[in-house]
Design a protein around this motif. Structure first.
Motif, short mmCIF file in Angstrom:
data_model
loop_
_atom_site.label_atom_id
_atom_site.label_comp_id
_atom_site.label_asym_id
_atom_site.label_seq_id
_atom_site.Cartn_x
_atom_site.Cartn_y
_atom_site.Cartn_z
N ALA A 55 37.65 47.10 50.04
CA ALA A 55 37.15 47.47 48.72
C ALA A 55 37.77 46.59 47.64
N ASP A 56 39.05 46.29 47.80
CA ASP A 56 39.72 45.37 46.86
C ASP A 56 39.04 44.01 46.85
N MET A 57 38.76 43.50 48.04
CA MET A 57 38.11 42.19 48.14
C MET A 57 36.75 42.22 47.48
N PHE A 58 35.99 43.29 47.77
CA PHE A 58 34.66 43.40 47.19
C PHE A 58 34.76 43.46 45.66
N ALA A 59 35.71 44.26 45.19
CA ALA A 59 35.89 44.38 43.74
C ALA A 59 36.22 43.02 43.13
N MET A 60 37.06 42.25 43.80
CA MET A 60 37.42 40.94 43.28
C MET A 60 36.22 39.99 43.28
N SER A 61 35.36 40.14 44.29
CA SER A 61 34.22 39.21 44.40
C SER A 61 33.14 39.50 43.36
N THR A 62 33.18 40.68 42.75
CA THR A 62 32.14 41.06 41.79
C THR A 62 32.73 41.39 40.42
N SER A 63 34.00 41.04 40.23
CA SER A 63 34.68 41.44 38.98
C SER A 63 34.21 40.61 37.78
N ASP A 64 34.53 41.11 36.60
CA ASP A 64 34.26 40.35 35.36
C ASP A 64 35.06 39.06 35.37
N GLU A 65 36.25 39.14 35.95
CA GLU A 65 37.10 37.95 36.02
C GLU A 65 36.40 36.87 36.85
N MET A 66 35.84 37.29 37.99
CA MET A 66 35.13 36.34 38.83
C MET A 66 33.93 35.76 38.07
N LYS A 67 33.22 36.64 37.40
CA LYS A 67 32.05 36.18 36.64
C LYS A 67 32.46 35.13 35.61
N SER A 68 33.58 35.41 34.96
CA SER A 68 34.05 34.49 33.94
C SER A 68 34.43 33.13 34.54
N TYR A 69 35.09 33.15 35.69
CA TYR A 69 35.40 31.87 36.36
C TYR A 69 34.12 31.11 36.69
N ILE A 70 33.17 31.84 37.25
CA ILE A 70 31.92 31.19 37.65
C ILE A 70 31.23 30.59 36.43
N ASP A 71 31.12 31.38 35.37
CA ASP A 71 30.44 30.90 34.16
C ASP A 71 31.14 29.68 33.58
N ARG A 72 32.45 29.77 33.46
CA ARG A 72 33.17 28.68 32.82
C ARG A 72 33.18 27.40 33.67
N LEU A 73 33.38 27.59 34.98
CA LEU A 73 33.47 26.39 35.83
C LEU A 73 32.10 25.78 36.13
N SER A 74 31.04 26.56 35.92
CA SER A 74 29.70 26.02 36.20
C SER A 74 29.17 25.17 35.06
N LYS A 75 29.80 25.23 33.90
CA LYS A 75 29.35 24.39 32.78
C LYS A 75 29.46 22.92 33.16
N PRO A 76 28.42 22.16 32.85
CA PRO A 76 28.38 20.76 33.30
C PRO A 76 29.66 19.99 33.00
N GLU A 77 30.22 20.19 31.78
CA GLU A 77 31.38 19.38 31.41
C GLU A 77 32.60 19.72 32.28
N GLN A 78 32.62 20.94 32.83
CA GLN A 78 33.71 21.31 33.73
C GLN A 78 33.37 20.89 35.17
N ALA A 79 32.15 21.27 35.56
CA ALA A 79 31.74 21.11 36.96
C ALA A 79 31.98 19.69 37.47
N ASP A 80 31.73 18.71 36.60
CA ASP A 80 31.86 17.31 37.02
C ASP A 80 33.28 16.94 37.39
N ARG A 81 34.23 17.65 36.81
CA ARG A 81 35.63 17.25 37.02
C ARG A 81 36.30 17.96 38.19
#
Lengths: 507, 507
Positions: A55-81
């Motif tokens: 349950a902890d793992m599942f919570a981590m995989s769907t957390s707001d924190e995870m979403k924020s990492y995904i959103d921020r790192l998926s931005k083109p200026e980040q993703a390229d690096r």
């Protein structure tokens, strides 16, 4: 605060992902322990702990924190690096995030409860061979998965979405073509074989002491290049291999004193899985990439070792005398050729997990067609026993004597695993394609097997498959190694050649 | 929102605490696995995972959420309505919270790093018998603990705060009196023994096959009432027992083919610990109360079984013939009486963990006096080798031939564990007091042991000690069971009686 640099964000993300992998490894060890001798009165409590950590793992995989990492790192200026490993890791967690986030939490919870209930009902239904008991649960499981497919979306065929979970890139169009070819050529071949004289096999079932079987199993694992400093061999009821990390990949096996084949071929099979996990690049440890790239590619490794090596005549030219020494007197009057024919017997049967390598894909075909029909509203759950038996009769020429050895035999559906079965057949097909490619680099394959020098084979797999873990998709690996896509011809040719010889068929 | 009801708050708190116990059990399993056969190349990664989960537990024990539970549940209007288990649980977590919260985080972090560094330096120092190498680390460890004592506060003597961590309620005043009595009567007794004729022991060191030792170990554990459905026996280098939960309590042992005593008495000892953990009330599972109440009481259980049962003449009247059958020919010409004398040999030696039951408390006394001196600024770290050897000579009449077998022999100090050693001696004293109390309920103790009917002994311990886990403090248990406080007289009388007989001393 100034904007976070890519580097520190990337590190933070990787730490977060590593934490998930740590939980996963702890869960893996508890799972292994439960299946290799955990005291029975502690099982319930241990299962609860596995639940907590999952349950902890599942919570981590769907957390707001995870979403924020995904959103921020998926931005083109980040993703390229990002490093390649981070990019692939991001891809993996994103896929999982989106899959989980699209299902309303209440529905997912209901589904999880259904799964666990269905599994115990299935067990009861199987024990009493009573499909009607299981039917309402299976109907609901199918219904849920149909809804999930709607949430997730699909391309072409609804079943594709399920297939993609286990074998990314494989679709109904591809499988239809592949299975048609298999059926077209295996079914008549099987027909010829069943009309031929059966090899003598009675000696397979004579007493073979467990400790001697273990000695042989350890011997073979060592020959395969399995690293005992990164693993161990234990006993269990339903054998498996588990990669906790590349430095700890455990094999389990089962010793049946009246049929040594279970342990010998089972150990080689699980050993094939284990070689994959032991030789993944340590660079990937701590990410979700440090595992096999797909069920099918994983199975190609276990099946390659089990069949292309373990059922190879040269392998037994090398090992038969050892087996003779360790066994009782059962092999004393059995010539190598007869032994070879016996361990390669082809015989239609009801049970998938007991099937030989040639009838096995036919068992999968039955399941594939049923699953495809279910998710395209062409088959109803209530008709499964009849349809199952019809298809078994059509492809294998046998009709299960009851549903326990028919439609109820496998656990998969009770856990909601639809789309998983085809990966077993893909494993066979991949294995034959890989063998063909390997021959170009190792034209002396037969001699290597016969001389017991299996290292070049293991190393070839490590170089072309193992090391990459999930850095390459299955289809990428196949293309890079063989230069073509999925092609069942190599498997069919292997069957035709091998069994025409063993059964002295006119081709 | 209305104020949360006691009931729902209590449940929430218990769920929070349960989560911590789940992490703790997962860590426990990983620890067991590392010590019973985990592949060596996976050790580093596994240790990292233990670190991750331990950090999680620590974070939960000191979190704002934990503080809020403690604050809210400690309010009189809430506290009165809590169940007894919740009250005790609250007490436990509060104690831990306050202990951890009083140390500035930066200092704690520095200390943790020091601990881990010091342990590896200690190992090196021990291997090369070079105290100077370890000295600066030990000085810092003592320094840190002195600071911590200032943060935590103390009553009477600074060392009391450390003692209380392992044996709540035990103080320097109590121990001074106890050890003085022990010294006064054991030292002269030991003197007499060393002047007497030694029993013949050469047969103890003859070859005893490992698998036969294992068979005997299993046999004895079963006789003790160890439940194999709630446990298992494995092999390790430094034997231990571990209670993961009452349904899963594992024993480990070590087989030395040239000295069967290691496995036999080691297994009985760890079996004693295991019986404690197996018989804790399942009502306490999921709380920090589901374990032994203190180090000393735990040790009383292992020592009781090892010495009062395992070294009892009646025990061997029952088991000697089995041992004779399993061993080689070494016991063929050894009478039971001679065997009994040999396994009860008393002999001063350098090493604590190899000491017999009578000299063992003297080894502890050396450590106790040194620790007390260190924390009261009466002893300096640099003088330890000299002081150690002087005290060994004074109490045991032997002088360690180097620091590896002297002041550097134990791991405890390198991990910052000061105040732990006395609990070993307390275990002996408790065991003798408990034996005396048990005799009132089981006056036929000797006959029970001789006839192999050990169940009443196990059940007596369960009724008076095991079931309560941490619900009762050690001193409470002692008072409830014996009607008095800590009293070394029973142990001394046991030694005097037993060894006067074995060594035919004039009393």
């Amino acid at each position: 605060m100034t904007q976070q640099t890519t580097l520190s964000l990337e590190k933070e993300f990787l730490d977060y992902v590593k934490k998930m992998q740590h939980l996963n490894e702890a869960i893996g060890l508890m799972y292994w322990d439960l299946r290799t001798g955990a005291p029975k009165k502690g099982v319930e409590q241990r299962s609860e702990i596995i639940g907590t950590l999952s349950a902890d793992m599942f919570a981590m995989s769907t957390s707001d924190e995870m979403k924020s990492y995904i959103d921020r790192l998926s931005k083109p200026e980040q993703a390229d690096r990002l490093s390649d490993v981070t990019k692939k890791t991001l891809e993996e967690v994103k896929k999982e995030f989106e899959r989980n986030a699209k299902i309303p939490p209440a529905e997912f919870k209901e589904y999880v409860i259904l799964q666990s209930k269905a599994e115990s009902v299935w067990e009861e239904a199987k024990n009493s061979s009573d499909f009607a008991l299981f039917q309402p649960y299976l109907e609901k499981l199918v219904q849920f998965n149909k809804k999930f497919i709607e949430y997730w979306g699909y391309e072409g065929n609804r079943y594709n979405t399920l297939l993609d979970m286990y074998e990314p890139g494989v679709t109904v169009d591809i499988l239809d073509e592949v299975f048609a070819k298999l059926r077209e050529r295996i079914v008549p071949l099987l027909q010829k074989i069943t009309e031929s004289q059966k090899p003598e096999t009675s000696f397979l079932f004579e007493h073979f002491p467990k400790d001697k079987q273990k000695e042989f199993s350890l011997h073979v694992l060592k020959d395969m290049g399995y690293d005992f400093d990164s693993g161990r061999l234990d006993e269990t009821v339903h054998p498996f291999a588990i990669g906790l990390n590349p430095g700890d990949v455990r094999v389990t096996t089962k010793y049946m004193e009246n049929d040594f084949r279970t342990a010998v071929f089972g150990t080689i099979h699980e050993g094939g899985h284990a070689l994959y996990e032991q030789n993944i690049s340590t660079e990937l440890v701590g990410t979700p990439l440090a595992t096999g790239t797909s069920m099918g590619i994983h199975e190609s490794q276990s099946l390659f070792w089990e069949n292309f090596v373990g059922r190879h005549k040269g392998f037994w030219k090398n090992h038969y005398s050892t087996l003779q020494q360790l066994g009782g007197q059962q092999f004393d009057r059995v010539e190598l050729d007869d032994f070879y024919r016996a361990i390669n017997i082809v015989e239609p049967s009801f049970i998938r997990i007991e099937a030989d390598e040639m009838t096995y894909p036919l068992h999968i075909m039955v399941r594939y067609e049923i699953e495809k029909g279910l998710f395209n509203d062409e088959i109803e759950v209530k008709d499964l026993p009849r349809i199952w038996n019809e298809k078994m009769n059509e492809y294998l020429g046998v009709t299960p004597k009851n549903d326990a050895v028919g439609v109820l035999q496998d656990v998969h559906w009770s856990g909601g695993s639809f789309g998983y079965f085809p990966s077993y057949a893909l494993g066979y097909i991949y294995a034959a394609q890989l063998k063909n490619a390997m021959l170009k680099d190792l034209p002396d394959f037969d001699e290597l097997v016969e001389s017991g020098n299996l290292t070049p084979i293991k190393e070839w797999f490590t170089a072309h498959i193992h090391q990459f873990g999930k850095m390459k998709k299955p289809i990428e690996i196949l293309n890079d190694v063989t230069g073509e896509g999925l092609n069942p011809d190599y498997l069919i040719e292997y069957f035709e050649e091998k069994y025409s010889s063993i059964y002295s068929l006119n081709r």
